[in-house]
Design an enzyme around this catalytic site. Structure first.
Site, PDB file in Angstrom:
ATOM      1  CG  LEU A  36      43.812  31.125  39.168  1.00  0.00           C
ATOM      2  CD1 LEU A  36      44.436  31.259  37.780  1.00  0.00           C
ATOM      3  CD2 LEU A  36      42.802  32.242  39.412  1.00  0.00           C
ATOM      4  CG  HIS A  40      39.340  31.709  39.204  1.00  0.00           C
ATOM      5  ND1 HIS A  40      39.588  30.929  40.310  1.00  0.00           N
ATOM      6  CD2 HIS A  40      38.989  32.935  39.685  1.00  0.00           C
ATOM      7  CE1 HIS A  40      39.418  31.645  41.415  1.00  0.00           C
ATOM      8  NE2 HIS A  40      39.037  32.856  41.067  1.00  0.00           N
ATOM      9  CD  GLN A 156      33.597  41.163  42.868  1.00  0.00           C
ATOM     10  OE1 GLN A 156      34.216  41.318  43.907  1.00  0.00           O
ATOM     11  NE2 GLN A 156      33.918  40.217  42.002  1.00  0.00           N
TER      12      GLN A 156
HETATM   13  O1  PAF Z   1      36.106  38.555  42.677  1.00  0.00           O
HETATM   14  C1  PAF Z   1      37.316  38.655  42.980  1.00  0.00           C
HETATM   15  O2  PAF Z   1      38.106  37.705  42.885  1.00  0.00           O
HETATM   16  C2  PAF Z   1      37.840  39.997  43.464  1.00  0.00           C
HETATM   17  O3  PAF Z   1      36.887  40.677  44.216  1.00  0.00           O
HETATM   18  C3  PAF Z   1      38.373  40.892  42.320  1.00  0.00           C
HETATM   19  C4  PAF Z   1      37.280  41.274  41.358  1.00  0.00           C
HETATM   20  C5  PAF Z   1      39.491  40.163  41.583  1.00  0.00           C
HETATM   21  C6  PAF Z   1      38.946  42.188  42.912  1.00  0.00           C
HETATM   22  O4  PAF Z   1      40.003  41.935  43.790  1.00  0.00           O
END
Ligand code: PAF
Length: 283
Positions: A36, A40, A156
């Protein structure tokens, strides 16, 4: 601030979630792969403002790494992660035990079309299948009201929005702004792979990207502007560029030429000193 509770089994996770549900608490969820950084933590802070309880998961998901990618060497820093999460008021950390996510009989795959095609998929063909699978499992296990994903992984985020809408999951997906260092480099757990020299090369990505977006806003042709940005990245020491593309912010339909006359997204993936960097910004 109080240290978060840590659960490692589905039974313990569910017990805590049911207790909160019984008390009428709302739950926000931030899935992570650990290692992290303040990006994050900004997601967790955003989550804190949106729900009464915040759950963070830490799981380095093997199904989203292709053979030859950095699954084995991906940084695992559990103790430091938990300490960081304590400082931002995370309530519960879910760290699934190794082997408890996919059993030997696992045979279900999730393939998202549309927004998950092109861009990343042209270079990492199985990536979004891995992400869709683990995110579905995590969302089913945590059953939050909202889930937060960073805009750095723009495709994503779009893929997860599509997945959740298509599978009728009653969860609000919220995108969080990209956190950057003092030089504008988008924060990423993989930035720690760089030495000092690599870091200063890496930092040119955002400068070139923002300048490319600026020239397109001022009327430059998309093809000319993106080709110039490619040359600048190569001149800056990048070894290859997977894409530097302009796409519709919602459908991610790619526009290869002409001028931009409505808000679009510029998305970049490029390799610098053996590290693959991605970034994006509005045009
Ligand atoms: O973005 C990330 O860190 C990863 O792709 C996730 C969403 C935690 C899935 O493993």
């Amino acid at each position: 601030m109080k240290s978060p509770d840590i659960v490692r089994t589905q039974k313990d996770l569910r017990g805590q979630i049911w207790e909160w549900r019984g008390l009428g608490e709302t739950i926000a969820f931030v899935p992570t792969m650990g290692a992290l950084h303040s990006g994050h933590l900004s997601l967790v802070k955003l989550a804190k403002g949106k729900a009464l309880k915040v759950v963070v998961s830490i799981f380095v998901n093997p199904t989203q790494f292709a053979p030859g990618e950095d699954f084995e060497s991906y940084p695992r820093t559990e103790e430091a992660d938990i300490e960081k999460l304590s400082s931002v008021g995370c309530d519960l950390v879910y760290i699934p035990r190794k082997g408890s996510m996919y059993n030997a009989h696992h045979a279900t795959h999730i393939k998202v079309g549309g927004v998950a095609e092109n861009l990343e998929t042209d270079h990492r063909p199985t990536f979004f299948e891995g992400v869709a699978l683990v995110v579905t499992k995590l969302l089913n296990r945590v059953a939050p009201d909202i889930a937060i994903f960073g805009e750095k992984d723009y495709q994503q985020l779009a893929t997860i929005r599509r997945l959740v809408a298509d599978l009728d999951m009653p969860i609000d997906i919220i995108g969080a702004p990209i956190a950057r260092d003092d030089h504008g480099l988008a924060l990423s757990s993989r930035n720690q792979y760089f030495d000092k020299d690599g870091l200063s090369k890496a930092r040119q990505l955002n400068e070139i990207m923002f300048e490319c977006a600026r020239t397109m806003r001022n009327g430059a042709d998309i093809s000319d502007a993106t080709q110039r940005a490619q040359s600048e990245l190569l001149a800056a020491g990048y070894s290859s560029i997977d894409y530097i593309s302009v796409a519709c912010p919602d459908s991610l339909e790619i526009m290869t030429s002409g001028t931009v006359n409505k808000p679009m997204r510029l998305l970049v993936a490029a390799h610098c000193e053996g590290v693959r960097l991605i970034d994006n910004c509005q045009v």
